[in-house]
Design an enzyme around this catalytic site. Sequence first.
Site, PDB file in Angstrom:
ATOM      1  N   HIS A  30       0.850  -1.194   0.000  1.00 12.52           N
ATOM      2  CA  HIS A  30       0.000   0.000   0.000  1.00 12.52           C
ATOM      3  C   HIS A  30       0.880   1.235   0.000  1.00 12.52           C
ATOM      4  O   HIS A  30       1.311   1.719   1.044  1.00 12.52           O
ATOM      5  CB  HIS A  30      -0.909  -0.024   1.237  1.00 12.52           C
ATOM      6  CG  HIS A  30      -1.972   1.020   1.249  1.00 12.52           C
ATOM      7  ND1 HIS A  30      -3.204   0.797   1.812  1.00 12.52           N
ATOM      8  CD2 HIS A  30      -2.015   2.286   0.774  1.00 12.52           C
ATOM      9  CE1 HIS A  30      -3.956   1.880   1.693  1.00 12.52           C
ATOM     10  NE2 HIS A  30      -3.239   2.804   1.064  1.00 12.52           N
ATOM     11  N   HIS A  32       1.150   5.037  -2.276  1.00 14.95           N
ATOM     12  CA  HIS A  32       0.641   5.918  -3.329  1.00 14.95           C
ATOM     13  C   HIS A  32       1.758   6.630  -4.083  1.00 14.95           C
ATOM     14  O   HIS A  32       1.602   6.965  -5.253  1.00 14.95           O
ATOM     15  CB  HIS A  32      -0.300   6.958  -2.729  1.00 14.95           C
ATOM     16  CG  HIS A  32      -1.520   6.377  -2.102  1.00 14.95           C
ATOM     17  ND1 HIS A  32      -2.624   6.006  -2.819  1.00 14.95           N
ATOM     18  CD2 HIS A  32      -1.800   6.074  -0.805  1.00 14.95           C
ATOM     19  CE1 HIS A  32      -3.547   5.510  -2.005  1.00 14.95           C
ATOM     20  NE2 HIS A  32      -3.060   5.542  -0.773  1.00 14.95           N
ATOM     21  N   GLN A 111      -9.464  10.610   0.860  1.00 15.94           N
ATOM     22  CA  GLN A 111      -9.987  10.335  -0.475  1.00 15.94           C
ATOM     23  C   GLN A 111     -11.106  11.338  -0.788  1.00 15.94           C
ATOM     24  O   GLN A 111     -11.763  11.860   0.113  1.00 15.94           O
ATOM     25  CB  GLN A 111     -10.532   8.908  -0.535  1.00 15.94           C
ATOM     26  CG  GLN A 111      -9.603   7.852   0.021  1.00 15.94           C
ATOM     27  CD  GLN A 111      -8.899   7.035  -1.054  1.00 15.94           C
ATOM     28  OE1 GLN A 111      -9.200   7.145  -2.219  1.00 15.94           O
ATOM     29  NE2 GLN A 111      -7.951   6.211  -0.634  1.00 15.94           N
ATOM     30  N   HIS A 163     -11.888   1.840   4.616  1.00 16.80           N
ATOM     31  CA  HIS A 163     -12.694   3.045   4.381  1.00 16.80           C
ATOM     32  C   HIS A 163     -14.162   2.647   4.465  1.00 16.80           C
ATOM     33  O   HIS A 163     -14.954   2.904   3.564  1.00 16.80           O
ATOM     34  CB  HIS A 163     -12.349   3.676   3.037  1.00 16.80           C
ATOM     35  CG  HIS A 163     -11.018   4.366   3.035  1.00 16.80           C
ATOM     36  ND1 HIS A 163     -10.852   5.656   3.498  1.00 16.80           N
ATOM     37  CD2 HIS A 163      -9.785   3.931   2.661  1.00 16.80           C
ATOM     38  CE1 HIS A 163      -9.569   5.988   3.388  1.00 16.80           C
ATOM     39  NE2 HIS A 163      -8.901   4.965   2.895  1.00 16.80           N
ATOM     40  N   HIS A 184      -5.260  -0.735   6.503  1.00 15.74           N
ATOM     41  CA  HIS A 184      -4.777   0.144   7.582  1.00 15.74           C
ATOM     42  C   HIS A 184      -5.679   0.063   8.829  1.00 15.74           C
ATOM     43  O   HIS A 184      -6.450   0.967   9.119  1.00 15.74           O
ATOM     44  CB  HIS A 184      -4.520   1.579   7.142  1.00 15.74           C
ATOM     45  CG  HIS A 184      -5.522   2.236   6.241  1.00 15.74           C
ATOM     46  ND1 HIS A 184      -6.870   2.267   6.496  1.00 15.74           N
ATOM     47  CD2 HIS A 184      -5.332   2.934   5.091  1.00 15.74           C
ATOM     48  CE1 HIS A 184      -7.473   2.948   5.549  1.00 15.74           C
ATOM     49  NE2 HIS A 184      -6.569   3.354   4.683  1.00 15.74           N
ATOM     50  N   ASP A 241       1.626   3.331   3.275  1.00 17.33           N
ATOM     51  CA  ASP A 241       0.564   4.240   2.826  1.00 17.33           C
ATOM     52  C   ASP A 241       1.166   5.601   2.496  1.00 17.33           C
ATOM     53  O   ASP A 241       0.542   6.653   2.680  1.00 17.33           O
ATOM     54  CB  ASP A 241      -0.537   4.388   3.881  1.00 17.33           C
ATOM     55  CG  ASP A 241      -1.818   5.015   3.332  1.00 17.33           C
ATOM     56  OD1 ASP A 241      -1.936   5.140   2.105  1.00 17.33           O
ATOM     57  OD2 ASP A 241      -2.679   5.403   4.135  1.00 17.33           O
ATOM     58  N   GLY A 276      -2.551  10.121   4.152  1.00 15.44           N
ATOM     59  CA  GLY A 276      -1.456   9.220   3.881  1.00 15.44           C
ATOM     60  C   GLY A 276      -0.325   9.460   4.867  1.00 15.44           C
ATOM     61  O   GLY A 276      -0.507  10.090   5.911  1.00 15.44           O
TER      62      GLY A 276
END
Length: 349
Positions: A30, A32, A111, A163, A184, A241, A276
Amino acid sequence: MAVASDVNLDNVELIDVKGAYVSAGFIDLHIHGSGGADVMDAIPEALATIAHVLPATGTTSFLATTMTMSTEAIEAALENVKMCQSSLEGAELLGVHLEGPFINAAKHGAQDARYVQRAHTMWLERYGDLIRMITLAPECEGGMAFIRRCAQKYPDVVLSIGHSEANYETSLKSFEAGISHVTHLFNAMPAYHHRAPGIAGACFDREGVSCDIIADGVHTHPHHLRLAHKMKGKELILITDAMRAGCMRSGSYDLGGRRVEVSGNKAVLEDGTLAGSVLKMNEAVRNMITHTDMQLGEAIYTVTEAPAQKLELPKGRLAEGYDADLVIFDEDLQILVTIVAGETIYQKE
């Protein structure tokens, strides 16, 4: 360095690690971005940058993690991974982790809730060979049906709950349907409450359901790191993350089109929402050793064998038949040398 007398050393490079530690390379399920680049930039240079900077943190392979953005933006990121996957130098790009857009808008975190979608298989049908992991909210409309269909038609894709506002009972039902992982742990989900244990409680109760956690001291209190270790054992995986500010200085950055302020080891949106992390994988390992009773070998397992087993990859072990991804590090988890597929790609100056 002692070498067995029956080993053929022709064309073999010998490295004297001078008392340092050697392990399999770290795997990040994970992430980004890093080094000023983000997967959602959807350009070859972004993936090249991420792959280039990660070996200095011990990471030898990773899943390019997308965000909840427009359909066009996500498809551009997927196309970019498809185009670049086999040509990158540095850490190996294993595929894609779709973090959203099939999430609960009430738990969107950093997000963009405007782009939340009902779960569908369109991208799996088009990019099934790239997508290795999907984070979703099973309680949302169509969620359970999507999980069942994926578990049947795409069994190699790891389905993860995250999420999400799912309660304990719904979480258990999602595990029965095909969810096998939790994204997470403790973040972007209901709090672990004594009368409503939620996703975390369901994860603790279900053997065979793994989870990952952000061990940066910002997303998760040390108590909860200890709790996760105690409850999940070898089913605990460390992730970063990280966003584009990973391996960078404090300052202002972009995450999914939203402004992020980074100060020290904390990244937040303008409203204070965590956005993040800027965590490095070697730091995550060090933090687990510092804040829990994990021994070095146990901590290394969470970033090597555990994620490799989750993706069913021949990685994560120093053994015959496994990929030659190695990391050499000192007692403080500072990375000295990183080797990917038998080639030295990072060496500390």
